[in-house]
Scaffold this active site. Structure first.
Site, mmCIF file in Angstrom:
data_model
loop_
_atom_site.group_PDB
_atom_site.id
_atom_site.type_symbol
_atom_site.label_atom_id
_atom_site.label_comp_id
_atom_site.label_asym_id
_atom_site.label_seq_id
_atom_site.Cartn_x
_atom_site.Cartn_y
_atom_site.Cartn_z
ATOM 1 N N ASN A 9 -1.228 -9.409 -3.369
ATOM 2 C CA ASN A 9 -2.546 -8.892 -2.988
ATOM 3 C C ASN A 9 -3.362 -8.780 -4.275
ATOM 4 O OD1 ASN A 9 -4.784 -7.479 -2.162
ATOM 5 N ND2 ASN A 9 -3.682 -5.603 -1.585
ATOM 6 N N TRP A 10 -4.292 -9.723 -4.444
ATOM 7 C CA TRP A 10 -5.064 -9.747 -5.701
ATOM 8 C C TRP A 10 -6.110 -8.634 -5.746
ATOM 9 C CZ3 TRP A 10 -6.449 -15.639 -6.778
ATOM 10 C CH2 TRP A 10 -5.256 -16.373 -6.873
ATOM 11 N N LYS A 11 -6.338 -7.979 -4.609
ATOM 12 C CA LYS A 11 -7.404 -6.957 -4.502
ATOM 13 C C LYS A 11 -8.719 -7.563 -5.017
ATOM 14 C CE LYS A 11 -3.858 -3.471 -4.636
ATOM 15 N NZ LYS A 11 -3.443 -2.114 -4.975
ATOM 16 N N HIS A 97 -4.723 -1.665 4.682
ATOM 17 C CA HIS A 97 -4.298 -1.278 3.334
ATOM 18 C C HIS A 97 -4.823 0.126 3.033
ATOM 19 C CE1 HIS A 97 -3.886 -1.126 -0.985
ATOM 20 N NE2 HIS A 97 -3.005 -2.084 -0.874
ATOM 21 N N GLU A 99 -6.138 1.403 0.538
ATOM 22 C CA GLU A 99 -7.457 1.473 -0.114
ATOM 23 C C GLU A 99 -8.569 1.335 0.912
ATOM 24 O OE1 GLU A 99 -6.560 -1.517 -3.070
ATOM 25 O OE2 GLU A 99 -5.119 -0.122 -3.952
ATOM 26 N N GLU A 169 3.714 1.006 2.123
ATOM 27 C CA GLU A 169 3.155 1.212 0.795
ATOM 28 C C GLU A 169 2.847 2.700 0.612
ATOM 29 O OE1 GLU A 169 1.416 -2.737 -0.815
ATOM 30 O OE2 GLU A 169 -0.190 -1.581 0.093
ATOM 31 N N GLY A 175 -0.347 1.269 -7.771
ATOM 32 C CA GLY A 175 -1.100 1.174 -9.020
ATOM 33 C C GLY A 175 -0.842 2.325 -9.980
ATOM 34 N N SER A 214 3.775 -0.553 -7.002
ATOM 35 C CA SER A 214 4.322 -0.696 -8.357
ATOM 36 C C SER A 214 5.628 -1.494 -8.398
ATOM 37 C CB SER A 214 4.493 0.681 -9.025
ATOM 38 O OG SER A 214 3.235 1.326 -9.160
ATOM 39 N N GLY A 235 0.729 -5.883 -5.911
ATOM 40 C CA GLY A 235 -0.637 -5.803 -6.435
ATOM 41 C C GLY A 235 -0.681 -6.332 -7.856
ATOM 42 N N GLY A 236 -0.741 -5.423 -8.827
ATOM 43 C CA GLY A 236 -0.940 -5.785 -10.230
ATOM 44 C C GLY A 236 -0.053 -6.912 -10.736
#
Ligand code: 13P
Length: 253
Positions: A9-11, A97, A99, A169, A175, A214, A235-236
């Site tokens: 997930n590149w966000k 998600h 967010e 999640e 993150g 993470s 993510g990251g």
């Protein structure tokens, strides 16, 4: 047997140059054997879907979006529909998600409706659930995750499973560098699988449940080794080719 999936997930990150470099580096690291045993998905921002999809077309990587609108078309300025995502080459879409739940008003009910809308249009939804730190401390984690799932079951009659995926999640692990321990993650994944058994035995047995929050090369193998964890939503670390490849390798059984 559930085939593991690792999804990036590149966000709201990236541009065409970054996407070009990232996809070609990941592709170089994906052996045929690895790509056969693990399904690999990338979910770039909307404006990069078409160009990234073209880059992925002669690789084993599949394309997913990060959100969708519930309508098919019409006067919904700024929104993107399921048929538009299909037209761009998406096979998957992330819904609910945390967010989007926290920042953009995606309620449990709306997440259920989005799941149904995605499925009806031929996309495979990846439904995200997870509790906040406060909810975990209050001891209501199981109620929160169950409530989020129930909303999806009631909007879809559950018949999106086992094709749809669930991603657990925990909000406190996203993150932050804090990861759920293997035992904490497995406990919730087992709970999700138990809830899926309300839909059908097949939903419980065959639905893939991803862990996100993470995930790094250092912790991926331990998490993916748990019996009810079928891969990850990353993510990251999905923005770094070598980390992403190492995480994919950790999902290979
Ligand atoms: P991080 O891997 O950066 O914690 O993000 C997880 C996530 O939100 C994936 O959807």
């Amino acid at each position: 047997m559930r085939r593991p999936m690792v999804a990036g997930n590149w966000k709201m990150n990236g541009n065409r140059e970054m996407a070009g470099n990232l996809i070609s580096e990941i592709d170089r690291g994906l052996s045929v054997e690895l790509a056969t045993s693990v399904e690999v998905l990338v979910c770039p921002p909307y404006v990069l879907l078409e160009s990234t999809g073209a880059l992925c077309s002669d690789t084993p990587m599949k394309l997913g979006a990060q959100n969708l609108d519930i309508h098919e078309s019409g006067a919904f300025t700024g929104e993107i529909s399921g048929p538009m995502l299909l037209d761009c080459g998406c096979e998957y879409v992330i819904v609910g998600h945390s967010e989007r739940r926290a920042l953009f008003g995606d309620t449990d009910e709306l997440v259920g409706i989005k799941t149904r809308a995605a499925f009806e249009k031929g996309l495979v939804p990846i439904v995200c659930v997870g509790e906040t730190q406060e909810e975990r401390e209050k001891g209501v984690m199981a109620n929160v995750v169950s409530r989020q799932l129930e909303a999806v079951f009631s909007e879809t009659q559950g018949n999106v499973f086992p094709k749809a995926l669930v991603a657990y999640e925990p909000v406190w692990a996203i993150g932050t560098g804090l990861t759920a321990s293997e035992a904490q993650a497995q406990e919730v994944h087992a709970l999700i699988r138990e809830r899926l058994s309300q839909v059908s035995a097949e939903a419980a047995d065959s639905t893939r449940i991803l862990y996100g929050g993470s995930v790094k090369p250092e912790n991926a193998e331990g998490l993916f080794g748990q019996p009810d964890i079928d891969g990850g939503l990353i993510g990251g670390a999905s923005l770094h080719a070598q980390d992403f490849i190492d995480i994919i390798s950790a999902a290979k059984s």
